[in-house]
Design a protein around this motif. Structure first.
Motif, PDB file in Angstrom:
ATOM      1  N   THR A 185     122.100  31.588 -20.761  1.00  0.00           N
ATOM      2  CA  THR A 185     122.585  31.975 -19.434  1.00  0.00           C
ATOM      3  C   THR A 185     124.090  32.205 -19.425  1.00  0.00           C
ATOM      4  O   THR A 185     124.645  32.605 -18.410  1.00  0.00           O
ATOM      5  N   GLY A 186     124.773  31.931 -20.532  1.00  0.00           N
ATOM      6  CA  GLY A 186     126.216  32.130 -20.607  1.00  0.00           C
ATOM      7  C   GLY A 186     126.690  31.931 -22.026  1.00  0.00           C
ATOM      8  O   GLY A 186     125.899  31.744 -22.945  1.00  0.00           O
ATOM      9  N   THR A 187     128.003  31.965 -22.215  1.00  0.00           N
ATOM     10  CA  THR A 187     128.570  31.817 -23.561  1.00  0.00           C
ATOM     11  C   THR A 187     129.654  30.753 -23.601  1.00  0.00           C
ATOM     12  O   THR A 187     130.464  30.727 -24.512  1.00  0.00           O
ATOM     13  N   GLY A 188     129.684  29.870 -22.627  1.00  0.00           N
ATOM     14  CA  GLY A 188     130.819  28.966 -22.515  1.00  0.00           C
ATOM     15  C   GLY A 188     130.754  27.709 -23.346  1.00  0.00           C
ATOM     16  O   GLY A 188     131.755  27.038 -23.539  1.00  0.00           O
ATOM     17  N   SER A 189     129.608  27.342 -23.859  1.00  0.00           N
ATOM     18  CA  SER A 189     129.488  26.077 -24.577  1.00  0.00           C
ATOM     19  C   SER A 189     129.143  26.316 -26.039  1.00  0.00           C
ATOM     20  O   SER A 189     128.695  27.393 -26.419  1.00  0.00           O
ATOM     21  N   GLY A 196     122.139  26.284 -19.746  1.00  0.00           N
ATOM     22  CA  GLY A 196     120.762  26.607 -19.419  1.00  0.00           C
ATOM     23  C   GLY A 196     120.287  27.844 -20.158  1.00  0.00           C
ATOM     24  O   GLY A 196     121.026  28.481 -20.892  1.00  0.00           O
ATOM     25  N   SER A 197     119.044  28.192 -19.946  1.00  0.00           N
ATOM     26  CA  SER A 197     118.483  29.369 -20.607  1.00  0.00           C
ATOM     27  C   SER A 197     117.347  29.924 -19.768  1.00  0.00           C
ATOM     28  O   SER A 197     116.795  29.249 -18.905  1.00  0.00           O
ATOM     29  N   TRP A 207     103.394  35.141 -22.250  1.00  0.00           N
ATOM     30  CA  TRP A 207     103.448  34.059 -21.268  1.00  0.00           C
ATOM     31  C   TRP A 207     104.881  33.610 -21.006  1.00  0.00           C
ATOM     32  O   TRP A 207     105.685  33.469 -21.917  1.00  0.00           O
ATOM     33  N   GLY A 208     105.178  33.394 -19.728  1.00  0.00           N
ATOM     34  CA  GLY A 208     106.484  32.893 -19.323  1.00  0.00           C
ATOM     35  C   GLY A 208     106.328  31.927 -18.165  1.00  0.00           C
ATOM     36  O   GLY A 208     105.302  31.902 -17.489  1.00  0.00           O
ATOM     37  N   ALA A 209     107.363  31.125 -17.945  1.00  0.00           N
ATOM     38  CA  ALA A 209     107.297  30.117 -16.889  1.00  0.00           C
ATOM     39  C   ALA A 209     108.539  30.099 -16.011  1.00  0.00           C
ATOM     40  O   ALA A 209     108.759  29.148 -15.268  1.00  0.00           O
ATOM     41  N   HIS A 210     109.365  31.151 -16.106  1.00  0.00           N
ATOM     42  CA  HIS A 210     110.560  31.178 -15.256  1.00  0.00           C
ATOM     43  C   HIS A 210     110.160  31.485 -13.812  1.00  0.00           C
ATOM     44  O   HIS A 210     109.253  32.288 -13.578  1.00  0.00           O
ATOM     45  N   PRO A 211     110.791  30.887 -12.821  1.00  0.00           N
ATOM     46  CA  PRO A 211     110.402  31.156 -11.429  1.00  0.00           C
ATOM     47  C   PRO A 211     110.699  32.581 -10.970  1.00  0.00           C
ATOM     48  O   PRO A 211     110.133  33.027  -9.975  1.00  0.00           O
ATOM     49  N   SER A 281     123.180  34.917 -16.376  1.00  0.00           N
ATOM     50  CA  SER A 281     122.891  34.147 -15.174  1.00  0.00           C
ATOM     51  C   SER A 281     121.588  34.603 -14.534  1.00  0.00           C
ATOM     52  O   SER A 281     121.242  35.794 -14.542  1.00  0.00           O
ATOM     53  N   ALA A 282     120.867  33.656 -13.951  1.00  0.00           N
ATOM     54  CA  ALA A 282     119.631  33.991 -13.253  1.00  0.00           C
ATOM     55  C   ALA A 282     119.888  34.892 -12.053  1.00  0.00           C
ATOM     56  O   ALA A 282     118.964  35.552 -11.552  1.00  0.00           O
ATOM     57  N   ALA A 283     121.150  34.960 -11.605  1.00  0.00           N
ATOM     58  CA  ALA A 283     121.493  35.863 -10.501  1.00  0.00           C
ATOM     59  C   ALA A 283     121.239  37.313 -10.862  1.00  0.00           C
ATOM     60  O   ALA A 283     121.147  38.174  -9.971  1.00  0.00           O
TER      61      ALA A 283
END
Length: 321
Positions: A185-189, A196-197, A207-211, A281-283
């Motif tokens: 979800t980003g490159t900061g860490s 997150g991912s 198959w996926g489980a993301h909302p 980002s999920a956005a």
């Protein structure tokens, strides 16, 4: 040089001539082949042409030899169209190629009726219909050809691949057991371990489980693209094979979180005029939800090449990596 300019003009005029048909198709909820061609011709930012070096050739005549040079260039070519959907592809001309009502699609409807978090996406990976235009440009010194020759060739239809529904052997891969790599979800860490991912890359199945439905579709599209750009994967598919003319360096395989050689241009739910890798980002999914749960991307792949100027290639010098 004149030749490629004329080819582009002809392509644009062809698109313009069918503009009324394309607009009517969109109003009817369809996405037709000419829409895809138009999106590739008009996306100049996707092309990303660069002069990166020089190539040196040995050219011999009857009694003498000389060293000739040519420019080494690189740019992206629209190689593939990737459709990811729950019920039916948005691409009108191929929507019936990947249909399996008694298989995973039926299971998906049942699971959705139970209001669970699981979501299944079918995927088509088909060679881009604009390939002849870009391969014609490849005959000039300043442009490369794709390794693909035949437009609208199916390289992966998930309904013909049992492993897309039930991953089987891929569940035993270390990557599946460890849940790594993941769509960051980003490159900061550090190495993305603390962020997150969207989802893990493996097992590469539908198959996926993301909302968020668009993110499940993007993950499935990327997984299928990873498969077809590699050889000897435990799936039923047609790998990308072939050679581009002149001295050509092919793009590498699709890799998660890496857009060096492969980038996606969204076509559905709307056509974007730029490319990106599928993560972040999920956005990103905001506003992209489709009532038909169908999405589509062009996969642009970066080639580098130089025109053949002699009988033997000697070496190359790169100005940039």
């Amino acid at each position: 040089m004149t030749r490629w300019i004329l080819l582009v003009i002809v392509a644009v005029l062809s698109v313009s001539a069918t503009a009324q048909t394309v607009k009517t198709g969109k109003k009817n909820g369809k996405f037709e082949t000419m829409d895809i061609v138009e999106s590739a011709v008009e996306c100049t930012d996707c092309f990303d042409w660069e002069l990166i070096g020089m190539c040196f050739w040995l050219k011999c005549k009857l009694f003498s030899c000389s060293v000739e040079t040519s420019m080494r260039v690189r740019h992206f070519i629209p190689d593939l169209v990737v459709s990811s959907y729950t019920y039916q592809s948005e691409w009108e001309d191929t929507k019936d190629w990947n249909h399996n009502p008694s298989g995973a699609i039926g299971q998906t409807e049942s699971i959705q009726d139970q209001a669970t978090a699981l979501d299944f996406k079918s995927v088509d990976v088909i060679s881009h219909p604009a390939l002849p235009i870009y391969n014609s440009l490849g005959g000039e010194e300043y442009f490369c050809e794709s390794m693909l020759d035949v437009p609208m060739m199916p390289h992966f239809l998930s309904s013909h691949d049992p492993s897309w529904n039930e991953p089987g052997i891929e569940q035993l891969y270390p990557q599946s057991i460890l849940g790594w790599p993941r769509f960051r979800t980003g490159t900061g860490s550090w190495m993305g371990l603390l962020e997150g991912s969207w989802a893990p890359l493996y097992p590469r199945c539908g198959w996926g489980a993301h909302p968020y439905d668009p993110i499940n579709a993007a993950v499935a599209a990327h997984r299928a693209a990873e498969i077809v750009t590699r050889n000897a994967q435990p799936h039923i598919y047609m790998p990308l094979t072939g050679n581009c003319d002149n001295r050509c360096w092919k793009p590498g395989a699709v890799n998660v979180n890496n857009g060096t050689d492969n980038r996606f241009q969204m076509l559905v739910p709307w056509v974007e005029d730029s490319t990106r890798i599928l993560n972040g980002s999920a956005a990103w999914a905001n506003g992209k939800n489709r009532t038909r749960e169908s999405y589509m991307w062009t996969l642009w792949r970066r080639y580098s090449c130089c025109e053949k100027k002699g009988q033997a290639f000697l070496f190359k010098i790169d100005f940039k990596s």
